[in-house]
Motif scaffolding. Structure first.
Motif, mmCIF file in Angstrom:
data_model
loop_
_atom_site.group_PDB
_atom_site.id
_atom_site.type_symbol
_atom_site.label_atom_id
_atom_site.label_comp_id
_atom_site.label_asym_id
_atom_site.label_seq_id
_atom_site.Cartn_x
_atom_site.Cartn_y
_atom_site.Cartn_z
ATOM 1 N N GLN A 180 -4.785 5.411 -5.656
ATOM 2 C CA GLN A 180 -4.258 4.314 -4.848
ATOM 3 C C GLN A 180 -3.093 3.593 -5.534
ATOM 4 N N GLN A 230 2.572 8.408 -0.393
ATOM 5 C CA GLN A 230 2.179 7.881 0.910
ATOM 6 C C GLN A 230 3.145 6.821 1.435
ATOM 7 N N GLU A 286 -6.364 10.872 -3.259
ATOM 8 C CA GLU A 286 -5.433 9.752 -3.454
ATOM 9 C C GLU A 286 -5.770 8.873 -4.661
ATOM 10 N N ASN A 337 0.838 -1.206 0.000
ATOM 11 C CA ASN A 337 0.000 0.000 0.000
ATOM 12 C C ASN A 337 0.872 1.254 0.000
ATOM 13 N N SER A 338 0.599 2.144 -0.919
ATOM 14 C CA SER A 338 1.148 3.496 -0.933
ATOM 15 C C SER A 338 0.081 4.338 -1.616
HETATM 16 MG MG MG Z 1 -2.818 4.071 -0.154
#
Ligand code: MG
Length: 263
Positions: A146, A243, A144, A128-129
């Protein structure tokens, strides 16, 4: 007799004038190719790179593999703590999310990322970022796009790779395998606001994921939120944020990031 002939002459004259006017109108109304040609202003010349992922002549290079000079930590605005090595930068989860020093309004963005081949975890906890197209505050404030392992990794589809988080499901799943470099090419139209903070025009986003269209001029409903319904918060220009997610999986890497400001 004389008056009759002058009346006739007057009538003939009027009918001539009317006919001529109609004829003239007819000539004017006939469209020509030139009517719809626009010659000015001439768009600026931009030289594309030989390789299309490379920055074109008018790009602002945000990361070229050498340093993170264009970036700061979101939490303290100090020099970004992400690790630069081998031409890439890798998320530093202690340092946290980073954002550009520059602020943007409408722009085109190119980003490349790689989920490690050794990635572990599942769902939202696997690679996840996120690319925040406008970072409007600390933490995950903003909008965001994703970033997540999307290869055989089921999760809620409005939170999968290529989604606008919890707002828009990607049109297709264009994810590559972990260990392979992936590309996002984005056109971002920032929202605009009235003086009282109310929304004037919404944000729009178009995204190509590994060259495949996944978001087609999507109209955002507001900032992307983990909990609750999206809403807009007034801003003018904003940094772009990457992120550092709190998941336990191995940190991922980014390379070759550039933007082009749009008029
Ligand atoms: Mg994310």
């Amino acid at each position: 007799m004389k008056s009759l002939s002058s009346k006739f002459l007057a009538l003939a004259f009027v009918s001539f004038v009317v006919t001529a006017a109609y004829a003239q109108q007819d000539v004017q109304a006939k469209p020509k190719p030139e009517d719809t040609e626009i010659w000015q202003p001439v768009p600026a010349v931009v030289t594309p790179a030989a390789e299309c992922n490379a920055p074109p002549s008018d790009a602002i290079v945000l990361f070229d593999g050498k340093n993170v000079d264009e970036w700061v930590n979101v939490k303290d605005k100090q020099p970004a703590l992400w690790d630069v090595h081998d031409g890439v930068m890798t998320v530093n989860k202690v340092g946290g999310s980073i954002e550009t020093k520059r602020r943007f309004k409408d722009y085109q963005l190119h980003v490349e990322y790689k989920i490690p081949a050794s990635i572990t975890g599942s769902g939202q906890g696997r690679g996840n970022s996120g690319v925040f197209l406008a970072s409007t505050g600390l933490g995950d404030d903003g909008y965001e796009l994703q970033v997540l392992d999307g290869y055989n990794n089921p999760t809620y589809v409005n939170g999968m790779a290529g989604s606008i988080y919890k707002e828009s499901i990607p049109l297709v799943n264009a994810s590559r395998k972990p260990g392979e470099w992936q590309t996002y090419d984005v056109a971002w139209t920032a929202p605009t606001f009235n003086d009282d903070g109310s929304l004037k025009t919404p944000a729009y986003v178009t995204v190509f994921f590994n060259g495949i269209l996944v978001q087609n001029h999507f109209e955002l409903k507001g900032q992307t939120l983990y909990i609750g319904k999206p809403f807009y918060k007034k801003y003018d220009t904003a940094p772009i944020k990457l992120q550092a997610h709190g998941d336990k999986s191995e940190p991922m890497s980014y390379r070759n990031i550039w933007a082009r400001e749009l008029p």
